[in-house]
Design a protein around this motif. Structure first.
Motif, PDB file in Angstrom:
ATOM      1  N   ILE A  19       0.844  -1.199   0.000  1.00  0.00           N
ATOM      2  CA  ILE A  19       0.000   0.000   0.000  1.00  0.00           C
ATOM      3  C   ILE A  19       0.876   1.245   0.000  1.00  0.00           C
ATOM      4  CG2 ILE A  19      -1.684   1.344   1.308  1.00  0.00           C
ATOM      5  CD1 ILE A  19      -2.777  -1.325   2.397  1.00  0.00           C
ATOM      6  N   GLU A  20       1.923   1.219   0.829  1.00  0.00           N
ATOM      7  CA  GLU A  20       2.817   2.369   0.905  1.00  0.00           C
ATOM      8  C   GLU A  20       3.528   2.613  -0.429  1.00  0.00           C
ATOM      9  OE1 GLU A  20       4.995   5.632   2.301  1.00  0.00           O
ATOM     10  OE2 GLU A  20       3.122   4.682   2.936  1.00  0.00           O
ATOM     11  N   GLU A  21       3.908   1.546  -1.090  1.00  0.00           N
ATOM     12  CA  GLU A  21       4.550   1.691  -2.407  1.00  0.00           C
ATOM     13  C   GLU A  21       3.600   2.357  -3.401  1.00  0.00           C
ATOM     14  OE1 GLU A  21       6.389  -1.173  -5.919  1.00  0.00           O
ATOM     15  OE2 GLU A  21       6.178  -1.952  -3.882  1.00  0.00           O
ATOM     16  N   MET A  22       2.336   1.938  -3.389  1.00  0.00           N
ATOM     17  CA  MET A  22       1.357   2.562  -4.277  1.00  0.00           C
ATOM     18  C   MET A  22       1.101   4.008  -3.887  1.00  0.00           C
ATOM     19  SD  MET A  22      -1.470  -0.372  -5.236  1.00  0.00           S
ATOM     20  CE  MET A  22      -1.670  -1.099  -3.613  1.00  0.00           C
ATOM     21  N   ARG A  23       1.107   4.292  -2.564  1.00  0.00           N
ATOM     22  CA  ARG A  23       0.896   5.672  -2.103  1.00  0.00           C
ATOM     23  C   ARG A  23       2.015   6.582  -2.586  1.00  0.00           C
ATOM     24  NH1 ARG A  23       2.231   9.468   1.795  1.00  0.00           N
ATOM     25  NH2 ARG A  23       4.021   8.243   2.461  1.00  0.00           N
ATOM     26  N   GLN A  24       3.254   6.109  -2.490  1.00  0.00           N
ATOM     27  CA  GLN A  24       4.381   6.918  -2.937  1.00  0.00           C
ATOM     28  C   GLN A  24       4.305   7.181  -4.438  1.00  0.00           C
ATOM     29  OE1 GLN A  24       6.511   8.523  -1.227  1.00  0.00           O
ATOM     30  NE2 GLN A  24       6.270   7.642   0.812  1.00  0.00           N
ATOM     31  N   ASP A  25       3.912   6.162  -5.186  1.00  0.00           N
ATOM     32  CA  ASP A  25       3.756   6.325  -6.629  1.00  0.00           C
ATOM     33  C   ASP A  25       2.665   7.344  -6.943  1.00  0.00           C
ATOM     34  OD1 ASP A  25       4.097   5.497  -9.481  1.00  0.00           O
ATOM     35  OD2 ASP A  25       2.059   4.759  -9.205  1.00  0.00           O
ATOM     36  N   LEU A  26       1.560   7.251  -6.201  1.00  0.00           N
ATOM     37  CA  LEU A  26       0.459   8.182  -6.395  1.00  0.00           C
ATOM     38  C   LEU A  26       0.878   9.609  -6.054  1.00  0.00           C
ATOM     39  CD1 LEU A  26      -2.587   8.241  -7.134  1.00  0.00           C
ATOM     40  CD2 LEU A  26      -3.073   7.943  -4.709  1.00  0.00           C
ATOM     41  N   LYS A  27       1.599   9.745  -4.952  1.00  0.00           N
ATOM     42  CA  LYS A  27       2.062  11.069  -4.533  1.00  0.00           C
ATOM     43  C   LYS A  27       2.980  11.680  -5.580  1.00  0.00           C
ATOM     44  CE  LYS A  27       3.221  13.169  -0.108  1.00  0.00           C
ATOM     45  NZ  LYS A  27       3.623  12.908   1.304  1.00  0.00           N
ATOM     46  N   TYR A  28       3.840  10.851  -6.152  1.00  0.00           N
ATOM     47  CA  TYR A  28       4.751  11.315  -7.204  1.00  0.00           C
ATOM     48  C   TYR A  28       3.973  11.791  -8.424  1.00  0.00           C
ATOM     49  CZ  TYR A  28       8.154  11.041 -11.002  1.00  0.00           C
ATOM     50  OH  TYR A  28       8.931  11.324 -12.112  1.00  0.00           O
ATOM     51  N   ARG A  29       2.970  11.008  -8.824  1.00  0.00           N
ATOM     52  CA  ARG A  29       2.177  11.364  -9.999  1.00  0.00           C
ATOM     53  C   ARG A  29       1.377  12.650  -9.774  1.00  0.00           C
ATOM     54  NH1 ARG A  29       0.662   6.710 -13.519  1.00  0.00           N
ATOM     55  NH2 ARG A  29       1.913   4.911 -12.912  1.00  0.00           N
ATOM     56  N   LEU A  30       0.918  12.857  -8.530  1.00  0.00           N
ATOM     57  CA  LEU A  30       0.100  14.037  -8.232  1.00  0.00           C
ATOM     58  C   LEU A  30       0.930  15.291  -8.000  1.00  0.00           C
ATOM     59  CD1 LEU A  30      -2.516  12.406  -5.829  1.00  0.00           C
ATOM     60  CD2 LEU A  30      -2.938  13.235  -8.151  1.00  0.00           C
ATOM     61  N   ALA A  31       2.241  15.134  -7.830  1.00  0.00           N
ATOM     62  CA  ALA A  31       3.096  16.286  -7.543  1.00  0.00           C
ATOM     63  C   ALA A  31       3.099  17.278  -8.699  1.00  0.00           C
ATOM     64  CB  ALA A  31       4.516  15.814  -7.241  1.00  0.00           C
ATOM     65  N   GLU A  32       3.002  16.764  -9.908  1.00  0.00           N
ATOM     66  CA  GLU A  32       2.959  17.629 -11.092  1.00  0.00           C
ATOM     67  C   GLU A  32       1.507  17.851 -11.497  1.00  0.00           C
ATOM     68  OE1 GLU A  32       4.414  17.662 -15.783  1.00  0.00           O
ATOM     69  OE2 GLU A  32       5.111  16.102 -14.410  1.00  0.00           O
ATOM     70  N   PRO A  33       1.032  19.094 -11.539  1.00  0.00           N
ATOM     71  CA  PRO A  33      -0.377  19.342 -11.885  1.00  0.00           C
ATOM     72  C   PRO A  33      -0.681  18.986 -13.332  1.00  0.00           C
ATOM     73  CG  PRO A  33       0.842  21.413 -11.753  1.00  0.00           C
ATOM     74  CD  PRO A  33       1.768  20.342 -11.277  1.00  0.00           C
TER      75      PRO A  33
END
Length: 376
Positions: A19-33
């Motif tokens: 779950i944490e791995e997916m969260r980090q990936d999601l956070k990375y993708r959302l960092a750029e608008p």
């Protein structure tokens, strides 16, 4: 005394790591608008609202919920259901703001205020105040009592204990576990005459939001909980933990494991939607440009790709257009086979035209089912 946070087993820690791995990936993708972020966030919030309210029997389409969120009258939802949706939306909007508040502390007043937002239109149910007497949860089909909450005299003390725990208890436990235990304890205390289930799910989302897991609409499991068989599983595991009466002892691992499974599977779905949103948007930009349409039309087309239905007011607001500009764009999209109009005047909306249906079918054909992280 509250229900205690369980010790995790190796399988649970493995699921947490995933779950944490997916969260980090999601956070990375959302960092750029991206241009599709706003619509994706709105759709996720609408689906969370839909799921939590469907569990309580208040059913509305995602499209109607999006209309309510945008300040428009829903096309199909009854006035009574629309009030339930609007109340829950207010609470979730406040939770989104609280997730980023610089100064914050859990207290009983906050819990009561959120309950008032959820059911404030039911004045006869004394929203935002502790229930004055006993409370019983019944099987809707048989009328059998399946749970009896603690005595009303215990509720204030239990809420004080829960608020204290939210601020200082088990802070070394993973956020997903703390959020699950907040949900469990509040729903078992059942402190109000109505709205207890929705409030408990909302509190779970708030705990995750405050812990900066990600924004509430991206970390909520309410959509997943509201789906078919999952709702029955949700009630089953709540029934297993604590049985028929308030009894804060025994093992709570089955509940935490259920929540971890839901987080993992919902995260798979959200990650897929985020990747799909970018791919669909780019494809639509190419098609719109090839047909000589304004780039802003992609916003209208993406809406009907993701939610099946578009109303002029929503497109107008999303793109900052005048009524005339929005109407002209939509007429052109109808003419070119992208949209199909339905209804008249205030009831008018736009569904998928033949060109959009082809794109939807193409992406549906490649959809990969989510996997159960605990399955062998």
């Amino acid at each position: 005394m509250l229900y205690s946070t369980p010790d995790l087993e190796p399988a649970d820690r493995r699921v947490l790591d995933e779950i944490e791995e997916m969260r980090q990936d999601l956070k990375y993708r959302l960092a750029e608008p991206h241009r599709w972020d706003g619509q994706l966030r709105r759709q996720l919030q609408a689906r969370a609202i839909q799921g939590s309210n469907a569990i309580e029997g208040y059913r509305a389409s995602v499209e109607d919920i999006e209309s309510i969120m945008s300040g428009e009258e829903p096309l199909d939802a009854t006035p009574s259901v629309a009030k339930e949706i609007a109340g829950y939306q207010n609470a979730m909007t406040y939770i989104r703001l609280l997730s980023h508040a610089r100064v914050f502390r859990y207290d009983v007043g906050l819990l009561h205020a959120l309950n008032f937002m959820v059911i404030g239109h039911h004045v006869d149910k004394t929203p935002g105040t502790p229930r004055p007497g006993g409370i019983y949860v019944r099987n809707s089909a048989t009328g059998e009592v399946v749970y009896e909450g603690p005595d009303a005299e215990q509720v204030p003390e239990l809420l004080d204990e829960l608020a204290a725990w939210l601020n200082t208890g088990d802070l070394d436990a993973p956020s997903y576990v703390r959020a699950a235990m907040a949900h469990l304890n509040l729903v078992k205390i059942h402190p109000w005459r109505d709205g207890n289930g929705r409030m408990s799910r909302a509190l779970q989302t708030l705990v995750l939001g405050r812990d900066q897991i990600t924004t509430p609409e991206f970390c909520s499991i309410e959509e997943w909980l509201g789906e078919g068989r999952i709702t029955y599983d949700y009630y089953d595991v709540l029934g297993e933990v604590g049985r028929r009466r308030w009894s804060p002892h025994g093992d709570t691992l089955s509940w935490v494991r259920f929540c971890l499974r839901c987080h993992h599977m919902q995260a798979q779905r959200v990650r897929r939607r985020l990747a799909e949103a970018g791919e669909v948007w780019m494809l639509l930009e190419e098609r719109v440009d090839a047909e000589g349409l304004h780039t802003r039309c992609v916003s209208a087309l993406y809406q009907v790709f993701a939610s099946t239905r578009l109303r002029r007011g929503m497109y107008q607001a999303d793109e900052g257009l005048s009524p005339g500009q929005a109407a002209r764009d939509l007429r052109e999209l109808v003419k070119l086979g992208w949209l199909t109009p339905y209804g008249e005047t205030k009831g008018r909306f736009y569904g998928r035209g033949e060109k959009m249906r082809e794109i939807v079918a193409e992406f549906a054909a490649r959809m990969v089912p989510v996997r159960d992280p605990y399955a062998a």
